[in-house]
Design a protein around this motif. Sequence first.
Motif, PDB file in Angstrom:
ATOM      1  N   ILE A  84      65.278  -2.104  16.893  1.00 34.85           N
ATOM      2  CA  ILE A  84      66.188  -1.306  18.289  1.00 34.85           C
ATOM      3  C   ILE A  84      65.525  -0.572  18.717  1.00 34.85           C
ATOM      4  N   LYS A  85      66.021   0.585  19.829  1.00 34.92           N
ATOM      5  CA  LYS A  85      65.541   1.200  21.046  1.00 34.92           C
ATOM      6  C   LYS A  85      66.076   2.383  20.469  1.00 34.92           C
ATOM      7  N   ILE A  88      69.752   3.216  21.047  1.00 35.85           N
ATOM      8  CA  ILE A  88      70.881   2.875  20.874  1.00 35.85           C
ATOM      9  C   ILE A  88      71.083   3.999  18.624  1.00 35.85           C
ATOM     10  N   ARG A  89      70.620   4.117  18.614  1.00 33.87           N
ATOM     11  CA  ARG A  89      70.549   4.858  17.490  1.00 33.87           C
ATOM     12  C   ARG A  89      71.104   5.662  17.239  1.00 33.87           C
ATOM     13  N   THR A 108      77.493  -1.708  20.080  1.00 36.19           N
ATOM     14  CA  THR A 108      75.782  -1.182  20.367  1.00 36.19           C
ATOM     15  C   THR A 108      75.503  -2.901  20.611  1.00 36.19           C
ATOM     16  N   LEU A 112      73.908  -3.138  24.212  1.00 35.58           N
ATOM     17  CA  LEU A 112      72.432  -3.863  24.517  1.00 35.58           C
ATOM     18  C   LEU A 112      71.837  -3.790  26.267  1.00 35.58           C
ATOM     19  N   ASN A 137      66.729 -12.051  21.273  1.00 33.84           N
ATOM     20  CA  ASN A 137      66.966 -10.622  21.157  1.00 33.84           C
ATOM     21  C   ASN A 137      67.971 -10.482  20.020  1.00 33.84           C
ATOM     22  N   LYS A 141      68.695  -8.379  16.745  1.00 31.51           N
ATOM     23  CA  LYS A 141      68.877  -7.133  16.114  1.00 31.51           C
ATOM     24  C   LYS A 141      70.033  -7.069  15.579  1.00 31.51           C
ATOM     25  N   THR A 144      69.579  -5.652  12.581  1.00 36.73           N
ATOM     26  CA  THR A 144      69.766  -4.579  12.769  1.00 36.73           C
ATOM     27  C   THR A 144      69.886  -3.496  12.703  1.00 36.73           C
ATOM     28  N   LEU A 145      71.218  -4.429  13.661  1.00 37.69           N
ATOM     29  CA  LEU A 145      72.194  -2.954  14.590  1.00 37.69           C
ATOM     30  C   LEU A 145      73.202  -3.000  12.922  1.00 37.69           C
TER      31      LEU A 145
END
Length: 389
Positions: A84-85, A88-89, A108, A112, A137, A141, A144-145
């Motif tokens: 992830i970008k 975003i984090r 989140t 996206l 995508n 993701k 991960t989020l």
Amino acid sequence: MAGNNASDNIACYSPGLAGIPVAESSVSSVDGKRGYLEYRGIDIEQLAEQSSFEETSYLLLYGELPTAEQLASFDRQLKHHRRIKFRIRDMMKCFPESAHPMDSLQATVAALGMFYPFPKNISGELDRATVDTVCVNLIAKLPTLVAAHARMRHGDDPIAPRDDLSHAANFYYMLTGEEPYPLTARILDVAFIVHAEHEMNASTFSTLVTASTHADPYTSISAAIGSLSGPLHGGANEDVLNMLDEIGSVENVEAYLNSKLSNREKIPGLGHRVYKTRDPRAALLVRLYKQLTDKIGIDTNYSIARQIETLSESTLGAKGVCPNVDFYSGIVYRKLGIPTDLFTPIFAIARVAGWLAHWKEQLGSGRIYRPAQIYVGKKGESYIPIEKR
């Protein structure tokens, strides 16, 4: 279906659209009387025993099982899109520590869409590459989020995904920092499979309603996550664990059930809007749990749950009120060491494949959802100036 007045409409009124078909779909089929669930015509039990979440996702998205080459390509794409970008984090770091993981996930996923713009005008047919990319995508993701927020809310750094692990194993690794045992990874993989799709439930309907306005798919999936967060939908598995904690021991089960039944209160995890017998997904999860307990032993939660099921059979079973998937999923996740408030986000990690399969069908519809209502309020009232009220 709508008539010219309220009396014409009453005949077709069904609260919550219960039993009212709102779409045609070839994604999944449920036989509530037999307790049978199919994805694209394949029995869920066969998929749980022989497939993987990656393969099942492909089946849901494209309507057929992949060849070895197609599955390898799909798996490579999922692994490539797991990251992830950093912005975003950074956004997630600003969330309050008390934020529920589902609220974080909904926010989140919606965000996206700003990082991966989707064509706004989809009145025409979208090319397959555009549709494929957004599906990969989102499926890639979401784990991960969820894992990143779970760690950051405790002050820990997110763990980067690993490309050498399966979808389920990688999620567990990002969440805990430990590579799972093969049985742990397989149990989580099967849990993803059985939660991946379940025809026209509330969150899937939310996906379709939002998508029918030609909103971008990130917004549509964010809307689905919002619907899933409710305790009457995905949040029910948290309620089951809270109930088991409240009961405390097997000896307390009978008194607890008698109290609930005498007060006509709902028992978390029992009953389903569709199934009139035992939910087949619950049976699969029990089987998994038994494999796990053969290695590390049965705990109190499972013993209490089994006693609830046994005692409720004589009173509720005859009415078609049986354990559903939420009744046992939380017990499995807790045994794997997963915090209770992550149970519903894990549901979303799995269900996104089904949501996207329905989203793809909606793309070909072009019809906005606009149900009718029955007006039961006043009519012909006159405006009263404020000084005379």
